[in-house]
Design a protein around this motif. Structure first.
Motif, PDB file in Angstrom:
ATOM      1  N   TRP A 163       7.448   5.131 -10.520  1.00  0.00           N
ATOM      2  CA  TRP A 163       6.805   4.552  -9.335  1.00  0.00           C
ATOM      3  C   TRP A 163       5.494   3.867  -9.716  1.00  0.00           C
ATOM      4  CZ3 TRP A 163       6.814   9.734  -6.115  1.00  0.00           C
ATOM      5  CH2 TRP A 163       8.125  10.013  -5.690  1.00  0.00           C
ATOM      6  N   LEU A 164       4.667   4.597 -10.463  1.00  0.00           N
ATOM      7  CA  LEU A 164       3.331   4.117 -10.800  1.00  0.00           C
ATOM      8  C   LEU A 164       3.401   2.883 -11.687  1.00  0.00           C
ATOM      9  CD1 LEU A 164       0.464   4.997 -10.114  1.00  0.00           C
ATOM     10  CD2 LEU A 164       0.428   6.319 -12.236  1.00  0.00           C
ATOM     11  N   ASP A 165       4.321   2.883 -12.632  1.00  0.00           N
ATOM     12  CA  ASP A 165       4.470   1.737 -13.533  1.00  0.00           C
ATOM     13  C   ASP A 165       4.828   0.474 -12.748  1.00  0.00           C
ATOM     14  OD1 ASP A 165       4.741   0.555 -16.244  1.00  0.00           O
ATOM     15  OD2 ASP A 165       6.843   0.365 -15.669  1.00  0.00           O
ATOM     16  N   VAL A 166       5.754   0.597 -11.806  1.00  0.00           N
ATOM     17  CA  VAL A 166       6.194  -0.572 -11.028  1.00  0.00           C
ATOM     18  C   VAL A 166       5.075  -1.109 -10.155  1.00  0.00           C
ATOM     19  CG1 VAL A 166       7.749  -1.336  -9.176  1.00  0.00           C
ATOM     20  CG2 VAL A 166       8.637   0.032 -11.069  1.00  0.00           C
ATOM     21  N   ILE A 167       4.378  -0.241  -9.432  1.00  0.00           N
ATOM     22  CA  ILE A 167       3.361  -0.749  -8.507  1.00  0.00           C
ATOM     23  C   ILE A 167       2.128  -1.252  -9.262  1.00  0.00           C
ATOM     24  CG2 ILE A 167       4.211   0.760  -6.677  1.00  0.00           C
ATOM     25  CD1 ILE A 167       1.591   2.339  -6.915  1.00  0.00           C
ATOM     26  N   ASP A 168       1.822  -0.647 -10.423  1.00  0.00           N
ATOM     27  CA  ASP A 168       0.699  -1.147 -11.219  1.00  0.00           C
ATOM     28  C   ASP A 168       0.970  -2.559 -11.709  1.00  0.00           C
ATOM     29  OD1 ASP A 168      -0.865   1.077 -10.929  1.00  0.00           O
ATOM     30  OD2 ASP A 168      -0.449   1.927 -12.907  1.00  0.00           O
ATOM     31  N   LYS A 169       2.184  -2.792 -12.202  1.00  0.00           N
ATOM     32  CA  LYS A 169       2.536  -4.123 -12.714  1.00  0.00           C
ATOM     33  C   LYS A 169       2.541  -5.168 -11.600  1.00  0.00           C
ATOM     34  CE  LYS A 169       5.210  -2.596 -16.729  1.00  0.00           C
ATOM     35  NZ  LYS A 169       6.560  -2.444 -17.345  1.00  0.00           N
ATOM     36  N   ALA A 170       2.829  -4.733 -10.372  1.00  0.00           N
ATOM     37  CA  ALA A 170       2.872  -5.667  -9.233  1.00  0.00           C
ATOM     38  C   ALA A 170       1.508  -5.855  -8.585  1.00  0.00           C
ATOM     39  CB  ALA A 170       3.859  -5.152  -8.196  1.00  0.00           C
ATOM     40  N   GLY A 171       0.512  -5.074  -9.025  1.00  0.00           N
ATOM     41  CA  GLY A 171      -0.811  -5.181  -8.419  1.00  0.00           C
ATOM     42  C   GLY A 171      -0.908  -4.531  -7.051  1.00  0.00           C
ATOM     43  N   ALA A 172       0.038  -3.670  -6.721  1.00  0.00           N
ATOM     44  CA  ALA A 172      -0.010  -2.940  -5.453  1.00  0.00           C
ATOM     45  C   ALA A 172      -0.970  -1.763  -5.581  1.00  0.00           C
ATOM     46  CB  ALA A 172       1.384  -2.470  -5.053  1.00  0.00           C
ATOM     47  N   THR A 173      -1.248  -1.098  -4.460  1.00  0.00           N
ATOM     48  CA  THR A 173      -2.265  -0.047  -4.426  1.00  0.00           C
ATOM     49  C   THR A 173      -1.655   1.315  -4.122  1.00  0.00           C
ATOM     50  OG1 THR A 173      -3.894  -1.638  -3.600  1.00  0.00           O
ATOM     51  CG2 THR A 173      -4.414   0.701  -3.321  1.00  0.00           C
ATOM     52  N   LEU A 174      -2.032   2.321  -4.918  1.00  0.00           N
ATOM     53  CA  LEU A 174      -1.694   3.704  -4.595  1.00  0.00           C
ATOM     54  C   LEU A 174      -2.827   4.248  -3.742  1.00  0.00           C
ATOM     55  CD1 LEU A 174      -0.019   6.273  -4.810  1.00  0.00           C
ATOM     56  CD2 LEU A 174      -1.173   6.784  -6.980  1.00  0.00           C
ATOM     57  N   VAL A 175      -2.531   4.487  -2.463  1.00  0.00           N
ATOM     58  CA  VAL A 175      -3.554   4.883  -1.499  1.00  0.00           C
ATOM     59  C   VAL A 175      -3.782   6.390  -1.518  1.00  0.00           C
ATOM     60  CG1 VAL A 175      -4.123   4.955   0.967  1.00  0.00           C
ATOM     61  CG2 VAL A 175      -3.049   2.915  -0.017  1.00  0.00           C
ATOM     62  N   ALA A 176      -2.699   7.164  -1.583  1.00  0.00           N
ATOM     63  CA  ALA A 176      -2.816   8.618  -1.479  1.00  0.00           C
ATOM     64  C   ALA A 176      -1.607   9.270  -2.129  1.00  0.00           C
ATOM     65  CB  ALA A 176      -2.925   9.043  -0.020  1.00  0.00           C
ATOM     66  N   GLU A 177      -1.756  10.556  -2.453  1.00  0.00           N
ATOM     67  CA  GLU A 177      -0.678  11.279  -3.130  1.00  0.00           C
ATOM     68  C   GLU A 177      -0.741  12.761  -2.780  1.00  0.00           C
ATOM     69  OE1 GLU A 177       1.213  11.678  -7.635  1.00  0.00           O
ATOM     70  OE2 GLU A 177      -0.695  10.647  -7.312  1.00  0.00           O
ATOM     71  N   ARG A 187       0.858  -1.191   0.000  1.00  0.00           N
ATOM     72  CA  ARG A 187       0.000   0.000   0.000  1.00  0.00           C
ATOM     73  C   ARG A 187       0.896   1.245   0.000  1.00  0.00           C
ATOM     74  NH1 ARG A 187      -5.228  -0.453   1.070  1.00  0.00           N
ATOM     75  NH2 ARG A 187      -5.330   1.521   2.208  1.00  0.00           N
ATOM     76  N   PHE A 188       0.829   1.991  -1.108  1.00  0.00           N
ATOM     77  CA  PHE A 188       1.793   3.063  -1.358  1.00  0.00           C
ATOM     78  C   PHE A 188       1.167   4.446  -1.223  1.00  0.00           C
ATOM     79  CE2 PHE A 188       3.945  -0.507  -3.072  1.00  0.00           C
ATOM     80  CZ  PHE A 188       5.284  -0.180  -3.214  1.00  0.00           C
ATOM     81  N   ALA A 189       1.998   5.400  -0.827  1.00  0.00           N
ATOM     82  CA  ALA A 189       1.676   6.822  -0.922  1.00  0.00           C
ATOM     83  C   ALA A 189       2.837   7.507  -1.626  1.00  0.00           C
ATOM     84  CB  ALA A 189       1.443   7.428   0.455  1.00  0.00           C
ATOM     85  N   GLN A 200      -5.872   7.023   5.991  1.00  0.00           N
ATOM     86  CA  GLN A 200      -5.735   5.902   5.069  1.00  0.00           C
ATOM     87  C   GLN A 200      -4.362   5.255   5.280  1.00  0.00           C
ATOM     88  OE1 GLN A 200      -6.564   8.644   1.673  1.00  0.00           O
ATOM     89  NE2 GLN A 200      -7.992   7.047   1.006  1.00  0.00           N
ATOM     90  N   ALA A 201      -4.358   4.052   5.749  1.00  0.00           N
ATOM     91  CA  ALA A 201      -3.097   3.394   6.086  1.00  0.00           C
ATOM     92  C   ALA A 201      -2.304   3.042   4.826  1.00  0.00           C
ATOM     93  CB  ALA A 201      -3.366   2.127   6.885  1.00  0.00           C
ATOM     94  N   PHE A 202      -1.000   3.304   4.874  1.00  0.00           N
ATOM     95  CA  PHE A 202      -0.095   2.870   3.806  1.00  0.00           C
ATOM     96  C   PHE A 202       1.214   2.449   4.445  1.00  0.00           C
ATOM     97  CE2 PHE A 202      -0.155   7.508   4.122  1.00  0.00           C
ATOM     98  CZ  PHE A 202       1.177   7.823   4.362  1.00  0.00           C
ATOM     99  N   ASP A 203       1.879   1.483   3.824  1.00  0.00           N
ATOM    100  CA  ASP A 203       3.116   0.965   4.418  1.00  0.00           C
ATOM    101  C   ASP A 203       4.362   1.348   3.625  1.00  0.00           C
ATOM    102  OD1 ASP A 203       2.882  -0.747   2.218  1.00  0.00           O
ATOM    103  OD2 ASP A 203       2.213  -2.457   3.427  1.00  0.00           O
ATOM    104  N   ALA A 204       4.200   2.141   2.553  1.00  0.00           N
ATOM    105  CA  ALA A 204       5.343   2.581   1.743  1.00  0.00           C
ATOM    106  C   ALA A 204       5.114   4.026   1.320  1.00  0.00           C
ATOM    107  CB  ALA A 204       5.495   1.694   0.508  1.00  0.00           C
ATOM    108  N   LEU A 205       6.110   4.863   1.561  1.00  0.00           N
ATOM    109  CA  LEU A 205       6.028   6.275   1.179  1.00  0.00           C
ATOM    110  C   LEU A 205       7.217   6.609   0.284  1.00  0.00           C
ATOM    111  CD1 LEU A 205       4.857   9.118   1.315  1.00  0.00           C
ATOM    112  CD2 LEU A 205       6.013   9.432   3.530  1.00  0.00           C
ATOM    113  N   LEU A 206       6.932   6.907  -0.982  1.00  0.00           N
ATOM    114  CA  LEU A 206       7.958   7.287  -1.959  1.00  0.00           C
ATOM    115  C   LEU A 206       7.968   8.803  -2.084  1.00  0.00           C
ATOM    116  CD1 LEU A 206       7.274   4.569  -4.674  1.00  0.00           C
ATOM    117  CD2 LEU A 206       9.172   4.635  -3.045  1.00  0.00           C
ATOM    118  N   ILE A 207       9.147   9.409  -1.911  1.00  0.00           N
ATOM    119  CA  ILE A 207       9.267  10.864  -1.875  1.00  0.00           C
ATOM    120  C   ILE A 207      10.273  11.300  -2.937  1.00  0.00           C
ATOM    121  CG2 ILE A 207       9.771  12.870  -0.426  1.00  0.00           C
ATOM    122  CD1 ILE A 207       9.049  11.206   1.997  1.00  0.00           C
TER     123      ILE A 207
END
Length: 354
Positions: A201-215, A181-183, A237-244
């Motif tokens: 970022w978006l390309d990688v998580i989309d291909k992995a089926g992960a979720t973009l929770v917030a931005e 679960r990404f932000a 909204q809980a997320f466990d990964a934050l890409l900055i």
């Protein structure tokens, strides 16, 4: 732009004496604000570029690169300028530096000022869209330009870090550590660097089926990172990964984590971008993508020299490799067994305290 425009044309249009025009362009002597505004309007309308070297004869033989940059309080911008300065010195060039403000047409005014100083080439480290970049080259030909944050499809000379590869490295690390679960905390919209990182970022998580929770979006500063980070956590909204998108915003976001009682990296792992000088001293030390700012400056000067030596050559495009630097702001997500063992240990400690 009409290169035959003279200060006499400016004086005629503004309805003032040539001496008044000279005072305005050289910022010498008293000129009231109303008259100064009339002269500046005429200069802008005619596209007049005063030759400051007419008054500075000693600079006729100087070799100078004009450097136009973002605020050098940003560590990346200051390091790129350092790289440009170092490489310019090796090549026998000085640099003239202009720092952009938020005023309209600030870039155009800075370019005109550099031309008035008779620089040999202009290097621009500021976000610019394709059309304005190409228009600058057209309007100010044959002045050589090198851009450091321009779109890949722009027909201009440019140098940049491999932002797409860096974005992929950051997102893939999070997935490898079990994050789903990404932000995102991205840089300003006009920046090609910020856009390329987000796309990766978006390309990688989309291909992995992960979720973009917030931005959220910041302006590269630590303050904006803190504000945007606080907004992300306030949503509930809980997320466990934050890409900055850069380390200075990550610094502000880490403070927001502490204030919202978010355990980094146990609850939320954080990855920045840049590997600035202080990143290893953040709390916790920041996992980030290292871009070689000095090398970017080096390559920008190399391109400028090539343009001077080979006028009319096709645009040069250079990508500088990046490297993932792992520190304590990221870690594999805890398995249920590890969580249970940790809770049991905490309960045991509490019993001993009682």
């Amino acid at each position: 732009m009409n290169t035959k425009v003279t200060f006499k044309d400016v004086a005629r249009l503004a309805g003032v004496s040539t001496q008044t025009v000279s005072r305005v362009t050289n910022n010498s002597g008293y000129v009231n604000e109303k008259t100064r505004a009339k002269v500046q309007a005429a200069i802008d309308q005619l596209g007049y570029v005063p030759n400051k070297n007419a008054q500075l004869m000693g600079r006729k033989k100087a070799r100078v690169f004009g450097v136009i940059t973002l605020n050098i309080s940003f560590q990346g911008a200051s390091r790129i300028v350092e790289g440009i300065r170092n490489e310019s010195k090796k090549a026998g060039y000085a640099i003239s530096l202009a720092v952009l403000d938020d005023e309209p047409d600030a870039l155009e005014h800075a370019v005109r000022d550099m031309k008035s100083q008779q620089v040999n080439a202009i290097l621009i480290n500021a976000p610019i869209a394709r059309e304005p970049a190409e228009q600058l080259i057209h309007d100010h030909a044959p002045m050589p330009f090198v851009f450091i944050d321009a779109p890949l499809d722009a027909q201009v000379n440019h140098v940049m870090a491999d932002h797409r590869a860096g974005g992929r490295m950051a997102a893939e690390l999070m997935l490898q550590q079990g994050r789903t679960r990404f932000a995102f905390l991205n840089g300003p919209e006009p920046s090609t660097a910020a856009r390329l990182r987000r796309e990766a970022w978006l390309d990688v998580i989309d291909k992995a089926g992960a979720t973009l929770v917030a931005e959220e979006t910041g302006d590269w500063s630590a303050r904006s990172g803190y504000t945007a980070g606080a907004a992300l956590f306030s949503r509930g909204q809980a997320f466990d990964a934050l890409l900055i998108a850069n380390d200075q915003m990550a610094l502000g976001a880490l403070r927001a984590c502490r204030e919202h009682r978010i355990d980094v990296p146990r609850q939320t792992a954080v990855v920045g971008f840049d590997d600035t000088a202080n990143s290893e001293f953040f709390c916790p030390p920041l996992t980030t993508v290292r871009q070689n700012f000095l090398e970017i400056g080096h390559q920008a000067v190399t391109e400028a020299l090539s343009c001077i030596q080979h006028p009319g050559q096709p645009p040069i495009k250079t990508e500088v490799p990046v490297e993932l630097i792992e520190r304590q702001s990221t870690a594999p997500i805890e398995s249920p067994e590890i969580k249970a063992a940790r809770l049991e240990s905490l309960l045991s400690e509490l019993k001993q305290m009682l």
